[in-house]
Design a protein around this motif. Structure first.
Motif, PDB file in Angstrom:
ATOM      1  N   PHE A 144       0.963  -1.203   0.160  1.00 22.14           N
ATOM      2  CA  PHE A 144      -0.051  -0.052  -0.113  1.00 22.14           C
ATOM      3  C   PHE A 144       0.899   1.211  -0.148  1.00 22.14           C
ATOM      4  O   PHE A 144       0.840   2.054  -0.949  1.00 22.14           O
ATOM      5  N   VAL A 145       1.640   1.338   0.957  1.00 21.63           N
ATOM      6  CA  VAL A 145       2.599   2.496   1.035  1.00 21.63           C
ATOM      7  C   VAL A 145       3.533   2.761  -0.190  1.00 21.63           C
ATOM      8  O   VAL A 145       3.643   3.667  -0.840  1.00 21.63           O
ATOM      9  N   LEU A 146       4.254   1.706  -0.706  1.00 19.67           N
ATOM     10  CA  LEU A 146       5.012   1.600  -1.919  1.00 19.67           C
ATOM     11  C   LEU A 146       4.233   2.076  -3.126  1.00 19.67           C
ATOM     12  O   LEU A 146       4.645   2.970  -3.812  1.00 19.67           O
ATOM     13  N   GLY A 147       3.043   1.409  -3.216  1.00 22.49           N
ATOM     14  CA  GLY A 147       2.035   1.874  -4.317  1.00 22.49           C
ATOM     15  C   GLY A 147       1.654   3.229  -4.227  1.00 22.49           C
ATOM     16  O   GLY A 147       1.749   3.956  -5.380  1.00 22.49           O
ATOM     17  N   VAL A 148       1.261   3.877  -3.152  1.00 22.98           N
ATOM     18  CA  VAL A 148       0.907   5.056  -3.077  1.00 22.98           C
ATOM     19  C   VAL A 148       2.010   6.036  -3.415  1.00 22.98           C
ATOM     20  O   VAL A 148       1.912   7.124  -4.102  1.00 22.98           O
ATOM     21  N   PHE A 149       3.248   5.660  -2.775  1.00 24.96           N
ATOM     22  CA  PHE A 149       4.531   6.581  -3.008  1.00 24.96           C
ATOM     23  C   PHE A 149       4.913   6.512  -4.499  1.00 24.96           C
ATOM     24  O   PHE A 149       5.176   7.569  -4.794  1.00 24.96           O
ATOM     25  N   ALA A 150       4.818   5.550  -5.238  1.00 26.76           N
ATOM     26  CA  ALA A 150       5.190   5.434  -6.543  1.00 26.76           C
ATOM     27  C   ALA A 150       4.073   6.202  -7.260  1.00 26.76           C
ATOM     28  O   ALA A 150       4.316   6.960  -8.416  1.00 26.76           O
ATOM     29  N   TYR A 151       2.885   5.867  -7.114  1.00 31.31           N
ATOM     30  CA  TYR A 151       1.958   6.461  -7.701  1.00 31.31           C
ATOM     31  C   TYR A 151       1.700   8.278  -7.687  1.00 31.31           C
ATOM     32  O   TYR A 151       1.313   8.981  -8.700  1.00 31.31           O
TER      33      TYR A 151
END
Length: 290
Positions: A144-151
């Motif tokens: 979740f955190v990685l995905g939100v950060f990347a996006y």
């Protein structure tokens, strides 16, 4: 008796609390101090507050043999270290007058800080029998955190040359993670079976709520949806989260058993709630032409 004790020491400050308050009160006189000492500004004050909270984190759980407690406070120390280094990086970038560097240092630094806090909360119950559930929470939080950060941070920084859109996207990231951590601390506080744990979650939740309010105010001002706050003491609001940090880290807080309160099954998890608000905020920004 347990409830009385819980409420009586919830607001009992550790010794370093008074140092934090003294620094915040001194910041009321930032302008006169800056006239005498040019080095004194908001970033230097935050570095001082960050150093105090970093020191406080190393005073916690030094004698415990509980693996979950040790993992929790290890990650809290890591979070406070990353927070201090982030503020130091922002200060250096400000001295070099590099706004782009400030954005990147803030985004990557806060991302690391958020990750450390998330791991602290998840790993606190490491010694429970529900290891599979904890592993699932870990993977869910990481993705979740990685995905939100990347996006919201990495992709806009590579594809958009618009400074406002990059900043707005970064603020969405901060707001989503503020909400996630706030709900996570609320849930864990409700479920906690010891008053010292409840106190820790309560004050970290207070800091998360303050961060959320400040980030919302900042993005609304930057988008010119509200008038800029020009009060001379406005900068002191950004020091309030340090009160939550220091109150959460009281090594003398007694560990009194308490009955944990289960979260109702119909209440969505912090992760699900945070995922749900992401498209709402994103759609709102798109409709306003951001």
């Amino acid at each position: 008796y347990t409830i009385t004790m819980q409420n009586s020491y919830l607001f009992q400050p550790p010794a370093l609390f008074y140092l934090i308050v003294a620094v915040i009160i001194a910041s009321f006189f930032k302008d006169p101090l800056q006239a005498q000492f040019s080095i004194v500004d908001e970033n230097v004050i935050e570095l001082g507050l960050g150093l105090v909270t970093l020191f406080a984190s190393f005073r916690m759980a030094r004698g415990t043999t509980n693996l979950g407690e040790r993992l929790f406070w290890f990650n809290i120390r890591l979070a406070m270290t990353l927070w201090f280094l982030t503020k130091l990086g922002i200060y250096v970038s400000a001295l070099n007058k590099s706004f782009d560097a400030q954005l990147k240092v803030a985004a990557y630094g806060y991302f690391s800080f958020f990750m450390a806090l998330v791991f602290a909360v998840i790993l606190k119950n490491y010694q429970t029998r529900h290891r599979e559930v904890i592993a699932l929470q870990q993977y869910g939080a990481i993705f979740f955190v990685l995905g939100v950060f990347a996006y919201l941070v990495i992709i806009p920084s590579q594809t958009s040359q618009n400074e406002f859109r990059q900043l707005y996207s970064s603020f969405i990231f901060y707001i989503v993670l503020d909400v996630y951590l706030l709900l996570l601390f609320i849930f864990k506080g409700m479920q906690s079976r010891r008053t010292d744990s409840f106190r820790t979650y309560f004050w970290f939740g207070f800091s998360s709520l303050t961060f959320l309010m400040l980030d919302l105010t900042e993005v609304l001002q930057f988008a010119e949806l509200i008038d800029p706050v020009t009060h001379s003491l406005y900068h002191t609001l950004f020091y309030i989260p340090y009160i939550g940090f220091i109150m959460a880290m009281n090594p003398k807080a007694p560990a009194i058993p308490k009955s944990g309160r289960p979260v109702p099954t119909w209440v969505p998890s912090p992760l699900l709630t945070s995922v749900a608000i992401l498209p709402v905020i994103h759609a709102l920004g798109h409709s306003l032409g951001w």
